[in-house]
Design a protein around this motif. Structure first.
Motif, short mmCIF file in Angstrom:
data_model
loop_
_atom_site.label_atom_id
_atom_site.label_comp_id
_atom_site.label_asym_id
_atom_site.label_seq_id
_atom_site.Cartn_x
_atom_site.Cartn_y
_atom_site.Cartn_z
N UNK A 71 20.68 -35.15 50.86
CA UNK A 71 22.02 -35.43 51.37
C UNK A 71 22.39 -36.90 51.20
N UNK A 72 21.45 -37.78 51.48
CA UNK A 72 21.71 -39.22 51.33
C UNK A 72 21.98 -39.57 49.87
N UNK A 73 21.21 -38.98 48.96
CA UNK A 73 21.42 -39.24 47.54
C UNK A 73 22.78 -38.70 47.10
N UNK A 74 23.15 -37.52 47.61
CA UNK A 74 24.47 -36.97 47.28
C UNK A 74 25.59 -37.90 47.75
N UNK A 75 25.44 -38.46 48.92
CA UNK A 75 26.45 -39.40 49.42
C UNK A 75 26.55 -40.61 48.50
N UNK A 76 25.39 -41.10 48.05
CA UNK A 76 25.39 -42.23 47.13
C UNK A 76 26.03 -41.90 45.79
N UNK A 77 25.76 -40.69 45.28
CA UNK A 77 26.34 -40.27 43.99
C UNK A 77 27.85 -40.13 44.09
N UNK A 78 28.34 -39.57 45.19
CA UNK A 78 29.79 -39.43 45.35
C UNK A 78 30.46 -40.79 45.48
N UNK A 79 29.78 -41.72 46.13
CA UNK A 79 30.31 -43.09 46.22
C UNK A 79 30.33 -43.73 44.84
N UNK A 80 29.27 -43.52 44.06
CA UNK A 80 29.21 -44.08 42.71
C UNK A 80 30.31 -43.51 41.81
N UNK A 81 30.65 -42.22 42.00
CA UNK A 81 31.70 -41.61 41.18
C UNK A 81 33.05 -42.27 41.42
N UNK A 82 33.28 -42.72 42.64
CA UNK A 82 34.54 -43.40 42.94
C UNK A 82 34.59 -44.81 42.35
N UNK A 83 33.41 -45.32 41.97
CA UNK A 83 33.34 -46.66 41.36
C UNK A 83 32.82 -46.56 39.93
N UNK A 84 33.20 -45.48 39.23
CA UNK A 84 32.68 -45.24 37.88
C UNK A 84 33.09 -46.33 36.90
N UNK A 85 34.26 -46.90 37.09
CA UNK A 85 34.73 -47.94 36.16
C UNK A 85 33.83 -49.19 36.25
N UNK A 122 31.04 -50.72 33.36
CA UNK A 122 30.96 -52.12 32.92
C UNK A 122 29.55 -52.67 33.11
N UNK A 123 28.93 -52.33 34.23
CA UNK A 123 27.56 -52.79 34.49
C UNK A 123 26.60 -52.20 33.46
N UNK A 124 26.75 -50.92 33.16
CA UNK A 124 25.86 -50.28 32.18
C UNK A 124 26.09 -50.84 30.78
N UNK A 125 27.32 -51.20 30.46
CA UNK A 125 27.61 -51.79 29.15
C UNK A 125 26.89 -53.12 28.98
N UNK A 126 26.74 -53.86 30.06
CA UNK A 126 26.00 -55.13 30.00
C UNK A 126 24.50 -54.91 29.91
N UNK A 127 24.02 -53.84 30.59
CA UNK A 127 22.59 -53.55 30.57
C UNK A 127 22.15 -52.89 29.27
N UNK A 168 27.98 -46.80 24.22
CA UNK A 168 29.41 -46.84 24.50
C UNK A 168 29.70 -46.11 25.80
N UNK A 169 30.09 -46.84 26.81
CA UNK A 169 30.33 -46.25 28.12
C UNK A 169 31.83 -46.25 28.42
N UNK A 170 32.29 -45.12 28.96
CA UNK A 170 33.64 -45.01 29.47
C UNK A 170 33.56 -44.48 30.90
N UNK A 171 34.64 -44.61 31.61
CA UNK A 171 34.65 -44.13 33.00
C UNK A 171 34.39 -42.63 33.05
N UNK A 172 34.98 -41.88 32.12
CA UNK A 172 34.80 -40.43 32.09
C UNK A 172 33.37 -40.02 31.80
N UNK A 173 32.72 -40.71 30.86
CA UNK A 173 31.35 -40.35 30.51
C UNK A 173 30.39 -40.64 31.65
N UNK A 174 30.61 -41.74 32.35
CA UNK A 174 29.76 -42.08 33.50
C UNK A 174 29.95 -41.06 34.62
N UNK A 175 31.20 -40.66 34.87
CA UNK A 175 31.47 -39.66 35.90
C UNK A 175 30.81 -38.33 35.56
N UNK A 176 30.81 -37.97 34.28
CA UNK A 176 30.18 -36.72 33.87
C UNK A 176 28.67 -36.74 34.12
#
Length: 225
Positions: free
Chosen positions: A77-91, A95-100, A105-113
């Motif tokens: 449940x805690x991990x699910x809460x974290x994942x849903x929070x991360x989905x709202x900050x996908x943009x 950007x963070x993954x593009x630097x790492x 090639x990262x887009x907001x849609x691909x990260x959300x998927x």
């Protein structure tokens, strides 16, 4: 958006996950493995439980198993809460993954998927853990309602012990399904780096689970007991 290789990787992932689950379930009926050996031990446990005056030790063991499952259910449940929070900050995450990982090639849609896949896995795990928890509760009822085995003939003892052990066995299977989901979620993390790495890591996770269930040292110890 994800390309053809990403789609192939996701299909590969589910084929390995579902395929290994079916393989392990079928194989457990014909060869010795953790599930097979634990089924024998649970039957022995229930047979001995019927002959005990004080069943507090048996209830204590069930309570310990319930606490273990509760930990994983709460963690899911805690991990699910974290994942849903991360989905709202996908943009921001893209950007963070593009630097790492600059070559991807990262887009907001691909990260959300990709986050959606992890969300699905942990929803599945949560349902399995909570169902396992309920089944262990049923086991506690069976222990509390158990007749005095000394007043039963051998056939009736074996019948009750086998049925009670089967309920505990089903609870254990549900717990295993939840654990497998968590194991495969670790391979899904590799999708954030590269779909090919995702496919390779899925195979590695499957091989680790196969080794532990069918060839581990603890299995040999259980066989010798």
């Amino acid at each position: 958006m994800p390309g053809p290789l990403d789609l192939i990787a996701v299909i590969w992932f589910f084929v390995l996950w579902i395929g290994y689950t079916l393989f392990a379930k079928r194989k457990a009926k014909v060869v010795s493995c953790l599930s097979f050996e634990l089924r024998r031990k649970r039957t022995d446990w229930m047979q001995k439980m019927l002959l005990r005056d004080n069943k507090m030790a048996d209830v204590g063991l069930i309570s310990t198993l319930e606490r273990n499952v509760t930990f994983f259910a709460s963690s899911s449940l805690l991990i699910l809460a974290g994942l849903l929070t991360a989905m709202s900050s996908a943009e921001k995450l893209s950007l963070m993954l593009s630097n790492l990982v600059p070559w991807a090639d990262y887009t907001e849609g691909s990260v959300q998927l990709k986050l959606l896949l992890l969300t699905f896995i942990f929803v599945f795990a949560f349902f399995q853990f909570t169902w396992s928890l309920r089944q262990y509760g049923f086991c506690g009822v069976l222990i509390g309602a158990a007749p005095d085995g000394r007043n039963l003939n051998e056939d009736d003892q074996a019948l009750y012990a086998n049925r009670a052990a089967k309920v505990i066995d089903q609870a254990g299977h549900s717990f295993n399904y939840g654990l497998r989901a968590i194991y495969f979620s670790l391979s899904a993390l590799a999708w954030f780096i590269d779909p090919m790495l995702f496919m390779v890591s899925s195979v590695v996770v499957m091989m680790v689970m196969k080794q532990r269930e069918f060839h581990s040292k603890v299995l040999k110890a259980l066989q010798e007991c």
